[in-house]
Scaffold this motif. Structure first.
Motif, PDB file in Angstrom:
ATOM      1  N   THR A 505       1.145  -1.301   0.553  1.00  0.00           N
ATOM      2  CA  THR A 505       0.080  -0.543  -0.012  1.00  0.00           C
ATOM      3  C   THR A 505       0.349   0.808   0.188  1.00  0.00           C
ATOM      4  O   THR A 505       1.065   2.529  -0.529  1.00  0.00           O
ATOM      5  CB  THR A 505      -0.580   0.167   1.245  1.00  0.00           C
ATOM      6  N   THR A 506       1.906   1.437   0.869  1.00  0.00           N
ATOM      7  CA  THR A 506       3.342   2.605   0.996  1.00  0.00           C
ATOM      8  C   THR A 506       3.684   3.193  -0.347  1.00  0.00           C
ATOM      9  O   THR A 506       3.790   3.157  -1.236  1.00  0.00           O
ATOM     10  CB  THR A 506       4.120   2.040   1.817  1.00  0.00           C
ATOM     11  N   ARG A 507       3.555   1.588  -1.225  1.00  0.00           N
ATOM     12  CA  ARG A 507       4.542   1.928  -2.665  1.00  0.00           C
ATOM     13  C   ARG A 507       3.312   1.939  -3.798  1.00  0.00           C
ATOM     14  O   ARG A 507       3.639   3.267  -4.306  1.00  0.00           O
ATOM     15  CB  ARG A 507       5.327   0.584  -2.997  1.00  0.00           C
ATOM     16  N   ILE A 508       2.157   1.768  -3.161  1.00  0.00           N
ATOM     17  CA  ILE A 508       0.937   1.998  -4.627  1.00  0.00           C
ATOM     18  C   ILE A 508       1.237   3.476  -3.799  1.00  0.00           C
ATOM     19  O   ILE A 508       1.383   4.507  -4.919  1.00  0.00           O
ATOM     20  CB  ILE A 508       0.262   1.419  -4.329  1.00  0.00           C
ATOM     21  N   ALA A 509       0.900   3.826  -3.171  1.00  0.00           N
ATOM     22  CA  ALA A 509       0.921   5.331  -2.364  1.00  0.00           C
ATOM     23  C   ALA A 509       1.781   6.394  -3.261  1.00  0.00           C
ATOM     24  O   ALA A 509       1.681   7.239  -3.544  1.00  0.00           O
ATOM     25  CB  ALA A 509       0.530   5.424  -0.941  1.00  0.00           C
ATOM     26  N   TYR A 510       3.257   6.213  -2.804  1.00  0.00           N
ATOM     27  CA  TYR A 510       3.852   6.379  -3.575  1.00  0.00           C
ATOM     28  C   TYR A 510       4.939   7.026  -4.860  1.00  0.00           C
ATOM     29  O   TYR A 510       4.933   7.853  -4.991  1.00  0.00           O
ATOM     30  CB  TYR A 510       5.391   5.984  -2.845  1.00  0.00           C
ATOM     31  N   LEU A 511       3.609   5.301  -5.738  1.00  0.00           N
ATOM     32  CA  LEU A 511       3.994   5.888  -6.858  1.00  0.00           C
ATOM     33  C   LEU A 511       2.101   6.521  -7.116  1.00  0.00           C
ATOM     34  O   LEU A 511       3.036   7.351  -8.996  1.00  0.00           O
ATOM     35  CB  LEU A 511       3.261   3.959  -7.718  1.00  0.00           C
ATOM     36  N   GLU A 512       1.876   6.862  -7.305  1.00  0.00           N
ATOM     37  CA  GLU A 512       0.930   7.650  -7.300  1.00  0.00           C
ATOM     38  C   GLU A 512       0.513   8.762  -7.512  1.00  0.00           C
ATOM     39  O   GLU A 512       0.792   9.958  -8.343  1.00  0.00           O
ATOM     40  CB  GLU A 512      -0.258   7.231  -6.677  1.00  0.00           C
ATOM     41  N   THR A 513       1.170   8.992  -5.870  1.00  0.00           N
ATOM     42  CA  THR A 513       1.664  10.824  -6.151  1.00  0.00           C
ATOM     43  C   THR A 513       3.383  11.099  -6.770  1.00  0.00           C
ATOM     44  O   THR A 513       3.343  12.117  -7.374  1.00  0.00           O
ATOM     45  CB  THR A 513       2.659  11.165  -4.995  1.00  0.00           C
ATOM     46  N   GLU A 514       3.768   9.576  -7.177  1.00  0.00           N
ATOM     47  CA  GLU A 514       5.068  10.499  -8.591  1.00  0.00           C
ATOM     48  C   GLU A 514       5.274  10.087 -10.440  1.00  0.00           C
ATOM     49  O   GLU A 514       5.361  10.960 -10.855  1.00  0.00           O
ATOM     50  CB  GLU A 514       6.156   9.060  -8.087  1.00  0.00           C
ATOM     51  N   ASN A 515       3.634   9.484 -10.335  1.00  0.00           N
ATOM     52  CA  ASN A 515       3.451   9.045 -11.229  1.00  0.00           C
ATOM     53  C   ASN A 515       2.903  10.526 -11.706  1.00  0.00           C
ATOM     54  O   ASN A 515       2.186  11.441 -11.415  1.00  0.00           O
ATOM     55  CB  ASN A 515       1.543   8.239 -11.461  1.00  0.00           C
ATOM     56  N   TYR A 521       4.832   4.736 -14.159  1.00  0.00           N
ATOM     57  CA  TYR A 521       4.412   3.935 -13.615  1.00  0.00           C
ATOM     58  C   TYR A 521       3.096   3.110 -13.152  1.00  0.00           C
ATOM     59  O   TYR A 521       2.696   2.652 -12.175  1.00  0.00           O
ATOM     60  CB  TYR A 521       4.493   4.634 -12.466  1.00  0.00           C
ATOM     61  N   SER A 522       2.069   3.088 -14.256  1.00  0.00           N
ATOM     62  CA  SER A 522       0.570   2.552 -14.406  1.00  0.00           C
ATOM     63  C   SER A 522       1.243   0.880 -14.544  1.00  0.00           C
ATOM     64  O   SER A 522       0.191  -0.016 -13.262  1.00  0.00           O
ATOM     65  CB  SER A 522       0.277   3.364 -15.762  1.00  0.00           C
ATOM     66  N   ALA A 523       1.845   0.298 -14.867  1.00  0.00           N
ATOM     67  CA  ALA A 523       2.191  -1.244 -15.113  1.00  0.00           C
ATOM     68  C   ALA A 523       2.274  -1.722 -13.477  1.00  0.00           C
ATOM     69  O   ALA A 523       1.700  -2.132 -13.244  1.00  0.00           O
ATOM     70  CB  ALA A 523       2.684  -1.397 -16.196  1.00  0.00           C
ATOM     71  N   GLU A 524       3.284  -0.805 -13.182  1.00  0.00           N
ATOM     72  CA  GLU A 524       3.855  -1.340 -11.304  1.00  0.00           C
ATOM     73  C   GLU A 524       2.417  -0.480 -10.389  1.00  0.00           C
ATOM     74  O   GLU A 524       2.387  -2.447  -9.300  1.00  0.00           O
ATOM     75  CB  GLU A 524       5.141  -0.366 -10.968  1.00  0.00           C
ATOM     76  N   ILE A 525       2.024  -0.051 -10.604  1.00  0.00           N
ATOM     77  CA  ILE A 525       0.758  -0.012  -9.474  1.00  0.00           C
ATOM     78  C   ILE A 525      -0.246  -0.936 -10.095  1.00  0.00           C
ATOM     79  O   ILE A 525      -0.948  -1.631  -9.139  1.00  0.00           O
ATOM     80  CB  ILE A 525       0.306   1.516  -9.858  1.00  0.00           C
ATOM     81  N   ARG A 526      -0.416  -0.620 -10.976  1.00  0.00           N
ATOM     82  CA  ARG A 526      -1.200  -1.916 -10.822  1.00  0.00           C
ATOM     83  C   ARG A 526      -1.011  -3.853 -11.391  1.00  0.00           C
ATOM     84  O   ARG A 526      -1.732  -3.736  -9.958  1.00  0.00           O
ATOM     85  CB  ARG A 526      -2.157  -1.849 -13.070  1.00  0.00           C
ATOM     86  N   THR A 527       0.020  -3.840 -10.986  1.00  0.00           N
ATOM     87  CA  THR A 527       0.361  -5.194 -10.350  1.00  0.00           C
ATOM     88  C   THR A 527       0.444  -5.115  -8.870  1.00  0.00           C
ATOM     89  O   THR A 527      -0.260  -6.057  -8.174  1.00  0.00           O
ATOM     90  CB  THR A 527       1.624  -5.007 -10.682  1.00  0.00           C
ATOM     91  N   LEU A 528       0.640  -3.628  -8.318  1.00  0.00           N
ATOM     92  CA  LEU A 528       0.825  -3.769  -7.289  1.00  0.00           C
ATOM     93  C   LEU A 528      -1.185  -4.168  -6.073  1.00  0.00           C
ATOM     94  O   LEU A 528      -0.868  -4.406  -5.370  1.00  0.00           O
ATOM     95  CB  LEU A 528       1.407  -3.137  -6.863  1.00  0.00           C
ATOM     96  N   LYS A 529      -1.199  -3.352  -7.109  1.00  0.00           N
ATOM     97  CA  LYS A 529      -2.443  -3.379  -6.702  1.00  0.00           C
ATOM     98  C   LYS A 529      -3.568  -4.763  -6.842  1.00  0.00           C
ATOM     99  O   LYS A 529      -4.584  -5.111  -5.815  1.00  0.00           O
ATOM    100  CB  LYS A 529      -3.704  -2.710  -7.003  1.00  0.00           C
ATOM    101  N   ILE A 530      -3.386  -5.684  -7.888  1.00  0.00           N
ATOM    102  CA  ILE A 530      -3.195  -6.634  -7.940  1.00  0.00           C
ATOM    103  C   ILE A 530      -2.692  -7.744  -6.517  1.00  0.00           C
ATOM    104  O   ILE A 530      -3.975  -8.251  -6.449  1.00  0.00           O
ATOM    105  CB  ILE A 530      -3.881  -6.607  -8.957  1.00  0.00           C
ATOM    106  N   ARG A 531      -1.575  -7.692  -6.566  1.00  0.00           N
ATOM    107  CA  ARG A 531      -1.434  -8.098  -5.141  1.00  0.00           C
ATOM    108  C   ARG A 531      -1.794  -7.984  -3.855  1.00  0.00           C
ATOM    109  O   ARG A 531      -1.906  -8.630  -3.124  1.00  0.00           O
ATOM    110  CB  ARG A 531      -0.262  -8.286  -5.571  1.00  0.00           C
ATOM    111  N   ALA A 532      -2.173  -5.959  -4.025  1.00  0.00           N
ATOM    112  CA  ALA A 532      -3.038  -6.114  -2.652  1.00  0.00           C
ATOM    113  C   ALA A 532      -4.204  -6.452  -2.262  1.00  0.00           C
ATOM    114  O   ALA A 532      -4.395  -7.025  -1.262  1.00  0.00           O
ATOM    115  CB  ALA A 532      -2.838  -4.403  -2.862  1.00  0.00           C
TER     116      ALA A 532
END
Length: 914
Positions: A505-515, A521-532
């Motif tokens: 969740t922390t990684r997703i929040a950081y990537l969303e603010t940096e996007n 970073y959209s692909a990585e965010i999608r992967t992390l959200k699926i894992r979450a």
């Protein structure tokens, strides 16, 4: 003195005024019979000032500039320097003449000039017949023959033609231009004679300054051709393109075209084409007898009008005259007591500044033309003076205009270049600054950062609230769970999955603010959200497996509570991760602010420097354009041309002799009349009854005029009778006032002898006898009369002590039994008067001559009589002017013309109205 008295004074002295004025006019006419004639010549000069349209700015015509240009031109003509140059050139021309030439000076004026000029000044005239000037004297020792004496050689040219060549040795301080001026040669001609392609010369170099050809009889001179090529000139730092064009007698336009110049700017040391070597080349000469042919120096410019060529031809520019002018000028500058200095500053005709100041110059209405007029007593001097003046005017005006704006244009050109460099440097600095700090658009970038920061702050606050609410919900739900259940929630599997979920969740929040907009970073965010989501499901499943059959202390199924707990835990972890990510972004924003804040100040400073440099550049560029426009206007307005050539006056204008004679008549007539008025005003003579009444304070009984010997228009006998009747009437009135005693004694007194007592006594006595009155007249002088009424007595000792009439006539007794007794007493100043006798007088008359002044003795005599007499005496004025009788008689009887009658009625009527 009133107007009527002025008229009377004018009439009285009219013939004196007329003859005096006529006599003076005759004398003036006689002495002006040899008055010299005045010759007038005029010239009209085209200036081009008005029609050239002097523009101060594009589209704006400077009227004041035009007026100023005309004033400058007129000031050049009337300036002392111009008049001195005209005077010296005129004098030099006349001194160079061997005999009078009516074209330049008359015989009479030439002889006067030769008598006036001293020998040492005459010696200044260079009268040699050489067609070329001698070379200058060298400063080297006499052993250097190349520079000490004129060098001439006989050489044979390519056409087998013998030529005589004069050389000049270049001195260390000389230039090609100064040498051309010294020998009165155009610079192009000097360069052509010496086959020079530029103006570089060296000291000691031998230059041809004159070339003459000698041809033998019947020997044809074939045409010669010079080598084709260009003539070059090396510029100096102080020269402009206009001065170079003027120096070589070429136009600025040709100079620009020949050298492919983009503008008028030239640099020092620049090599310019100023002509062709084969221009004006000699093509040959016709066969003739042996003769010396001098190559002419033609300074005429292509395109000159016939009048300009004539002016150049008539204006003597020979080296002899130029040298003579220099000699005269140097002689004048020695001191202020020499002949030339005096000739210029004293009143010498033709040559003095005062004489040349008679040159009048004025503008013809509002046109481009000015008219120059000069008048003097010599037609040749009159014309040639204007020729010299016109040539000097054209020369001086061009010299003044040539460099008037060059310095200004050069200054602004240099300033524009420097301003352009400063502007370019400032713009380069801005470009480098933007590159170094990755600035595309500082304002837009700062606005974008501020907007993102505001969004970040809003999201940060929202997530903090979500985290706080989730944390509160977790605590509330944990309170509902039993202790054993809380212990079970702490097993390793649940904690492991919870921690992993927190990290994701922390990684997703950081990537969303940096996007960014590219969504890198959209692909990585999608992967992390699926894992979450997967971890959430696994965590929920693990919890459900542990607490599926348990209830809370309130009896609520544990499964429901744990689901809520899990949702809040997940929400808390997500909010916490976002808050941490937002904090990191806030720190980055703070660092950006710390970077962009000073960059903005530096950027503003650079932009201000660019703005100032740009404004300075535009202002200087505008000034440069105005300077170039003015330079163009000056070039147009300096084209002064003579369009009406000074003519040779064949006959003098009508002299002022008649005017002078008439003016002398009027002047003498008026001046003499004014003098008579002044004399009459300051004249202390009695003259009129008004004056004697004012002086004596006595009443006037009668006024006798001065009777002329010959007959006049005035009826003087009638006037005498009327005045005498008035006196007799006054005597009778006095007798009535004193009573009827006999005899009635009347005394006639005067201060001095010859006042007219005897004349008045005879007039009164004879008139009274004519009327049949019993009258006896006693006088101390013998009176001749037909009437036996005059007796004499002796004014001796007995007279002084007489107490009555009997005592007065005791030496010559006669009867006193008469009704009227008139006694003439001797002058009071020369005889003692009998006081007792005077006391017995019934009435007295004081006789006064009008042609003498009233004195203190008269005043004292009147006072003495007034003290002795019973009645106050009266004045009888004798010898007065006829006009003064009007105060006694009224209108004087005379023969008057109709005009005088009309004027008199008019004046009388005016007097009555006053």
């Amino acid at each position: 003195m009133n107007f009527l008295q002025l008229i009377r004074l004018f009439i009285r002295y009219f013939w004196l005024l007329l003859f005096s004025a006529l006599f003076t006019s005759v004398l003036v006419y006689f002495f002006t019979r040899e008055l010299p004639g005045i010759y007038v010549s005029k010239a009209k000069v085209y200036t081009g000032i008005a029609s050239s349209g002097v523009e101060s700015k594009p589209g704006f015509f400077d009227i004041y500039g035009q007026t100023n240009a005309f004033d400058n031109l007129l000031s050049i003509i009337t300036s002392r320097e111009t008049l001195e140059e005209v005077s010296l050139r005129l004098l030099a021309k006349h001194l160079l003449l061997d005999k009078p030439d009516p074209k330049f000076i008359s015989e009479k004026n030439y002889e006067e000039l030769m008598k006036l000029v001293p020998p040492d000044v005459k010696a200044l005239a260079v009268k040699t017949r050489s067609s070329s000037p001698p070379p200058p004297t060298s400063a080297k020792p006499d052993t250097d023959t190349n520079s000490a004496t004129p060098q001439e050689e006989i050489k044979q040219n390519d056409n087998q033609q013998n030529t005589t060549v004069a050389y000049h040795i270049v001195q260390p301080d000389e230039t090609l231009y100064s040498i051309s001026r010294k020998y009165n040669l155009p610079l192009v001609t000097l360069m052509r004679l010496n086959n020079l392609s530029d103006n570089n010369i060296k000291p000691g170099q031998k230059l041809i300054v004159s070339e003459t050809a000698v041809t033998e009889k019947n020997t044809p001179a074939p045409s010669s051709a010079e080598e084709d090529g260009k003539i070059y000139y090396i510029t100096t730092a102080t020269e402009s393109i206009e001065s170079i064009a003027q120096k070589f007698n070429i136009s600025v336009k040709d100079l620009i075209i020949w050298n492919s110049l983009k503008d008028r700017q030239i640099a020092a040391g620049q090599k310019l084409i100023v002509g062709n070597k084969n221009d004006n080349a000699e093509t040959g000469s016709k066969p003739s007898n042996t003769a010396k042919i001098t190559i002419p120096v033609d300074e005429e410019v292509v395109g000159q009008s016939a009048l300009e060529k004539r002016l150049n031809r008539d204006y003597d520019t020979s080296w002899q005259l130029e040298q003579t002018v220099r000699n005269l000028y140097n002689y004048k500058m020695k001191n202020d007591t020499n002949f030339i200095y005096g000739l210029l500053n004293y009143d010498y005709k033709h040559y003095s500044i005062k004489a040349l100041s008679k040159i009048s110059v004025y503008r013809l209405q509002s046109s481009d033309l000015i008219e120059i007029t000069y008048e003097t007593d010599d037609p040749g001097v009159c014309q040639y003076t204007l020729i010299i003046l016109c040539k000097i005017l054209i020369k001086n005006f061009k010299l003044i205009k040539a460099n008037q704006s060059d310095a200004v244009v050069e200054y602004f050109t240099e300033q524009v270049r420097k301003a352009q460099e400063r502007l370019q440097n400032a713009e380069d600095e801005l470009l480098m600054f933007n590159k170094q700090h990755n600035i595309i658009n500082y304002d837009e970038q700062t606005k974008n950062i501020a907007a993102k920061k505001e969004e970040l702050e809003s999201a940060y606050q929202d997530e903090k609230m979500n985290m706080a609410s989730a944390q509160a919900a977790i605590k509330k739900l944990e309170n509902k769970i039993s202790s054993q259940a809380r212990i079970n929630l702490s097993n390793e599997e649940i904690i492991s999955k919870r921690n992993e979920l927190s990290e994701i969740t922390t990684r997703i929040a950081y990537l969303e603010t940096e996007n960014d907009q590219n969504n890198q970073y959209s692909a990585e965010i999608r992967t992390l959200k699926i894992r979450a989501e997967k971890l959430k499901a696994e965590l929920e499943k693990a919890i459900n497996n542990v607490y599926s059959l348990l209830n809370t202390t309130e009896g609520i199924p544990m499964k429901d509570i744990l689901n809520q707990w899990l949702e809040n835990v997940i929400r808390y972890e997500e909010s916490k991760a976002k808050v941490d990510a937002y904090n990191s972004r806030r720190i980055e924003f703070e660092r950006n602010y710390e970077t962009f804040a000073p960059l903005g100040a530096q950027l503003k400073r650079i932009e201000r420097e660019i703005s100032v440099a740009e404004q300075e550049y535009l202002a200087l560029l505008s000034s440069l354009n105005e300077a170039k426009l003015r330079q163009q206007n000056i070039e147009l307005t300096s084209n002064v041309k003579v369009i009406d050539y000074p003519y040779f006056p064949l006959s003098p204008k009508s002299t002022k002799r008649k005017f002078i004679v008439g003016l002398s008549f009027i002047f003498v007539f008026i001046s003499l009349f004014i003098l008579l008025i002044i004399i009459d005003f300051f004249d202390k003579k009695i003259k009129t009854p008004e004056r004697v009444r004012a002086y004596s304070k006595l009443e006037v009984a009668g006024v006798y005029p001065l009777f002329p010997e010959r007959k006049k228009k005035i009826d003087y006998p009638l006037i005498k009778e009327r005045i005498t009747d008035l006196i007799i009437q006054d005597i009778n009135l006095g007798k009535t006032a004193t009573g009827s005693k006999k005899p009635n004694i009347t005394g006639f007194f005067s201060t001095k002898e010859h006042e007219g007592k005897s004349f008045i006594l005879r007039c009164v006595g004879e008139r009274m006898n004519h009327y049949g009155l019993d009258v006896l007249c006693l006088t101390h002088q013998q009176i001749t009369s037909e009437a036996d009424i005059f007796k004499t007595y002796e004014p001796g000792i007995s007279y002084n002590i007489s107490q009555n009439i009997e005592d007065l006539i005791k030496n010559n007794p006669f009867s006193l039994n008469h009704e009227y007794l008139l006694i003439e007493f001797p002058a009071l100043l020369t005889h003692n008067f009998p006081s007792d006798l005077i006391k017995n007088i019934d009435q007295a008359y004081y006789i006064c001559n009008a042609r003498r002044p009233w004195t203190e003795a008269d005043t004292k005599s009147v006072e003495s009589l007034k003290a002795l007499l019973k009645r106050e005496p009266k004045i009888i004025l004798n010898g007065s002017v006829t006009e003064s009788l009007e105060s006694i008689l009224g209108e004087v009887p005379r023969k008057r013309s109709k005009l005088r009658k009309f004027v008199k009625r008019l004046l009388f009527r005016k007097k009555l109205t006053q």
